[in-house]
Scaffold this motif. Structure first.
Motif, PDB file in Angstrom:
ATOM      1  N   LYS A  18      20.249  -7.266  -4.207  1.00 50.01           N
ATOM      2  CA  LYS A  18      19.634  -6.137  -3.342  1.00 50.01           C
ATOM      3  C   LYS A  18      18.671  -6.409  -2.463  1.00 50.01           C
ATOM      4  O   LYS A  18      17.870  -7.475  -2.240  1.00 50.01           O
ATOM      5  N   GLU A  19      18.503  -5.437  -1.416  1.00 50.97           N
ATOM      6  CA  GLU A  19      17.504  -5.549  -0.366  1.00 50.97           C
ATOM      7  C   GLU A  19      16.125  -5.193  -0.955  1.00 50.97           C
ATOM      8  O   GLU A  19      16.052  -4.404  -1.809  1.00 50.97           O
ATOM      9  N   ARG A  20      15.273  -5.749  -0.305  1.00 52.74           N
ATOM     10  CA  ARG A  20      13.736  -5.334  -0.488  1.00 52.74           C
ATOM     11  C   ARG A  20      13.660  -4.105  -0.184  1.00 52.74           C
ATOM     12  O   ARG A  20      14.147  -3.551   0.874  1.00 52.74           O
ATOM     13  N   GLU A  21      12.890  -3.329  -1.040  1.00 53.58           N
ATOM     14  CA  GLU A  21      12.712  -1.760  -0.663  1.00 53.58           C
ATOM     15  C   GLU A  21      11.368  -1.755  -0.917  1.00 53.58           C
ATOM     16  O   GLU A  21      10.593  -2.191  -1.709  1.00 53.58           O
ATOM     17  N   GLY A  22      10.584  -0.695  -0.038  1.00 54.54           N
ATOM     18  CA  GLY A  22       9.274  -0.367   0.092  1.00 54.54           C
ATOM     19  C   GLY A  22       9.077   0.655  -1.493  1.00 54.54           C
ATOM     20  O   GLY A  22       9.895   1.691  -1.504  1.00 54.54           O
ATOM     21  N   VAL A  23       8.272   0.350  -2.062  1.00 48.27           N
ATOM     22  CA  VAL A  23       7.859   1.103  -3.434  1.00 48.27           C
ATOM     23  C   VAL A  23       6.595   2.341  -2.938  1.00 48.27           C
ATOM     24  O   VAL A  23       6.782   3.589  -3.348  1.00 48.27           O
ATOM     25  N   SER A  24       5.828   1.739  -2.328  1.00 46.90           N
ATOM     26  CA  SER A  24       4.382   2.754  -2.282  1.00 46.90           C
ATOM     27  C   SER A  24       3.584   1.897  -1.371  1.00 46.90           C
ATOM     28  O   SER A  24       3.588   0.826  -1.229  1.00 46.90           O
ATOM     29  N   CYS A  25       2.849   2.713  -0.491  1.00 48.47           N
ATOM     30  CA  CYS A  25       1.831   2.213   0.369  1.00 48.47           C
ATOM     31  C   CYS A  25       0.468   3.282   0.348  1.00 48.47           C
ATOM     32  O   CYS A  25       0.613   4.459   0.019  1.00 48.47           O
ATOM     33  N   MET A  26      -0.488   2.319   0.843  1.00 52.20           N
ATOM     34  CA  MET A  26      -1.678   3.224   1.049  1.00 52.20           C
ATOM     35  C   MET A  26      -2.377   3.216   2.442  1.00 52.20           C
ATOM     36  O   MET A  26      -2.455   1.867   2.708  1.00 52.20           O
ATOM     37  N   SER A  72       5.503   6.741   6.219  1.00 55.27           N
ATOM     38  CA  SER A  72       6.064   7.608   5.188  1.00 55.27           C
ATOM     39  C   SER A  72       7.352   7.086   4.535  1.00 55.27           C
ATOM     40  O   SER A  72       7.598   7.587   3.256  1.00 55.27           O
ATOM     41  N   ASP A  73       8.090   6.161   5.196  1.00 56.02           N
ATOM     42  CA  ASP A  73       9.244   5.560   4.615  1.00 56.02           C
ATOM     43  C   ASP A  73       8.764   4.285   3.920  1.00 56.02           C
ATOM     44  O   ASP A  73       9.660   3.263   3.891  1.00 56.02           O
ATOM     45  N   VAL A  74       7.449   3.741   4.044  1.00 56.50           N
ATOM     46  CA  VAL A  74       7.036   2.547   3.442  1.00 56.50           C
ATOM     47  C   VAL A  74       7.614   1.381   4.024  1.00 56.50           C
ATOM     48  O   VAL A  74       8.593   0.563   3.239  1.00 56.50           O
ATOM     49  N   LEU A  75       7.644   1.167   5.420  1.00 56.91           N
ATOM     50  CA  LEU A  75       8.724   0.104   5.868  1.00 56.91           C
ATOM     51  C   LEU A  75       7.642  -1.182   5.879  1.00 56.91           C
ATOM     52  O   LEU A  75       6.474  -1.348   6.200  1.00 56.91           O
ATOM     53  N   TRP A  84      -5.388   2.336   5.231  1.00 58.25           N
ATOM     54  CA  TRP A  84      -6.637   1.617   5.155  1.00 58.25           C
ATOM     55  C   TRP A  84      -7.636   2.400   4.427  1.00 58.25           C
ATOM     56  O   TRP A  84      -8.652   1.811   3.893  1.00 58.25           O
ATOM     57  N   THR A  85      -7.770   3.507   4.863  1.00 60.96           N
ATOM     58  CA  THR A  85      -8.866   4.476   4.470  1.00 60.96           C
ATOM     59  C   THR A  85      -8.886   4.934   3.135  1.00 60.96           C
ATOM     60  O   THR A  85      -9.760   5.426   2.610  1.00 60.96           O
ATOM     61  N   GLY A  86      -7.349   4.816   2.396  1.00 57.64           N
ATOM     62  CA  GLY A  86      -7.086   5.300   1.062  1.00 57.64           C
ATOM     63  C   GLY A  86      -6.794   6.804   1.343  1.00 57.64           C
ATOM     64  O   GLY A  86      -6.720   7.308   0.108  1.00 57.64           O
ATOM     65  N   SER A  87      -6.901   7.435   2.338  1.00 54.13           N
ATOM     66  CA  SER A  87      -6.684   8.740   2.510  1.00 54.13           C
ATOM     67  C   SER A  87      -5.171   9.245   2.252  1.00 54.13           C
ATOM     68  O   SER A  87      -5.032  10.301   1.873  1.00 54.13           O
ATOM     69  N   SER A  88      -4.370   8.453   2.421  1.00 54.03           N
ATOM     70  CA  SER A  88      -2.992   8.581   2.711  1.00 54.03           C
ATOM     71  C   SER A  88      -2.115   7.778   1.784  1.00 54.03           C
ATOM     72  O   SER A  88      -2.556   6.511   1.786  1.00 54.03           O
ATOM     73  N   THR A  89      -1.197   8.388   0.837  1.00 55.28           N
ATOM     74  CA  THR A  89      -0.167   7.452   0.278  1.00 55.28           C
ATOM     75  C   THR A  89       1.136   7.954   0.231  1.00 55.28           C
ATOM     76  O   THR A  89       1.318   9.102   0.696  1.00 55.28           O
ATOM     77  N   ASN A  90       1.817   6.971   0.165  1.00 60.76           N
ATOM     78  CA  ASN A  90       3.480   7.450   0.419  1.00 60.76           C
ATOM     79  C   ASN A  90       4.179   6.452  -0.842  1.00 60.76           C
ATOM     80  O   ASN A  90       3.656   5.767  -1.110  1.00 60.76           O
ATOM     81  N   TYR A  91       5.274   7.273  -1.462  1.00 56.04           N
ATOM     82  CA  TYR A  91       6.018   6.743  -2.199  1.00 56.04           C
ATOM     83  C   TYR A  91       7.636   6.792  -2.061  1.00 56.04           C
ATOM     84  O   TYR A  91       8.111   7.806  -1.424  1.00 56.04           O
ATOM     85  N   ALA A  92       8.154   5.734  -2.436  1.00 61.21           N
ATOM     86  CA  ALA A  92       9.757   5.970  -2.499  1.00 61.21           C
ATOM     87  C   ALA A  92      10.139   7.075  -3.327  1.00 61.21           C
ATOM     88  O   ALA A  92       9.314   7.520  -4.237  1.00 61.21           O
ATOM     89  N   ASP A  93      11.198   7.753  -2.990  1.00 54.63           N
ATOM     90  CA  ASP A  93      11.842   8.864  -3.803  1.00 54.63           C
ATOM     91  C   ASP A  93      11.898   8.393  -5.442  1.00 54.63           C
ATOM     92  O   ASP A  93      11.877   9.294  -6.152  1.00 54.63           O
ATOM     93  N   SER A  94      12.468   7.384  -5.356  1.00 55.48           N
ATOM     94  CA  SER A  94      12.978   6.787  -6.737  1.00 55.48           C
ATOM     95  C   SER A  94      11.555   6.659  -7.674  1.00 55.48           C
ATOM     96  O   SER A  94      11.789   6.449  -8.963  1.00 55.48           O
ATOM     97  N   VAL A  95      10.551   6.475  -7.189  1.00 55.73           N
ATOM     98  CA  VAL A  95       9.131   6.328  -8.135  1.00 55.73           C
ATOM     99  C   VAL A  95       8.087   7.381  -7.988  1.00 55.73           C
ATOM    100  O   VAL A  95       7.221   7.340  -8.815  1.00 55.73           O
ATOM    101  N   LYS A  96       8.636   8.621  -7.369  1.00 58.65           N
ATOM    102  CA  LYS A  96       7.524   9.601  -6.962  1.00 58.65           C
ATOM    103  C   LYS A  96       7.319  10.119  -8.476  1.00 58.65           C
ATOM    104  O   LYS A  96       8.482  10.495  -9.284  1.00 58.65           O
ATOM    105  N   GLY A  97       6.202  10.434  -8.895  1.00 56.51           N
ATOM    106  CA  GLY A  97       5.789  11.150 -10.005  1.00 56.51           C
ATOM    107  C   GLY A  97       5.676  10.171 -11.128  1.00 56.51           C
ATOM    108  O   GLY A  97       5.259  10.538 -12.253  1.00 56.51           O
TER     109      GLY A  97
END
Length: 124
Positions: free
Chosen positions: A43-51, A104-107, A53-66
């Protein structure tokens, strides 16, 4: 020499938890956006999560949210990925990366410093 090093992978049963850690020699990680990515065989590499540099914003892939949570401890120069309620489809090599932006899409293209990966295997 810059190194990014992941740890904490392993074998766990479905429904279990793991916490991945990422640290670096040569990089002060709180100066960077940080991301976790994964790649399963065939499979291709996929983004799971990112934050940001300030730590104020985080994003998650739909498959791992929650289920997954990214965090950082600046004093330890370490970033974590807490993974709960693991599923067999979470099985992959997990990579930590440092970069310029958490989109937002963890590129992955926003990340230039990569670790060697840590294997996560979830048995059913």
């Amino acid at each position: 020499q810059v190194q990014v090093v992941e740890s904490g992978g392993g074998l766990v049963q479905a429904g279990g938890s793991l916490r991945l850690s990422c640290t670096s020699s040569g990089l002060t990680l709180n100066h960077y956006a940080m991301g976790w990515f994964r790649q399963a065989p065939g499979k291709e590499r996929e983004g799971v999560s990112c934050m940001s540099w300030t730590g104020s914003s985080t994003n998650y892939a739909d498959s791992v949210k929650g289920r997954f949570t990214i965090s950082r401890d600046n004093a330890k120069n370490t970033v974590y990925l807490q993974m709960n309620s693991l599923k067999p489809e979470d099985t992959a090599m997990y990579y930590c990366a440092a970069g310029s932006r958490c989109s937002s899409d963890v590129l992955s293209r926003n990340f230039g410093y990569w670790g060697q990966g840590t294997q996560v295997t979830v048995s059913s």
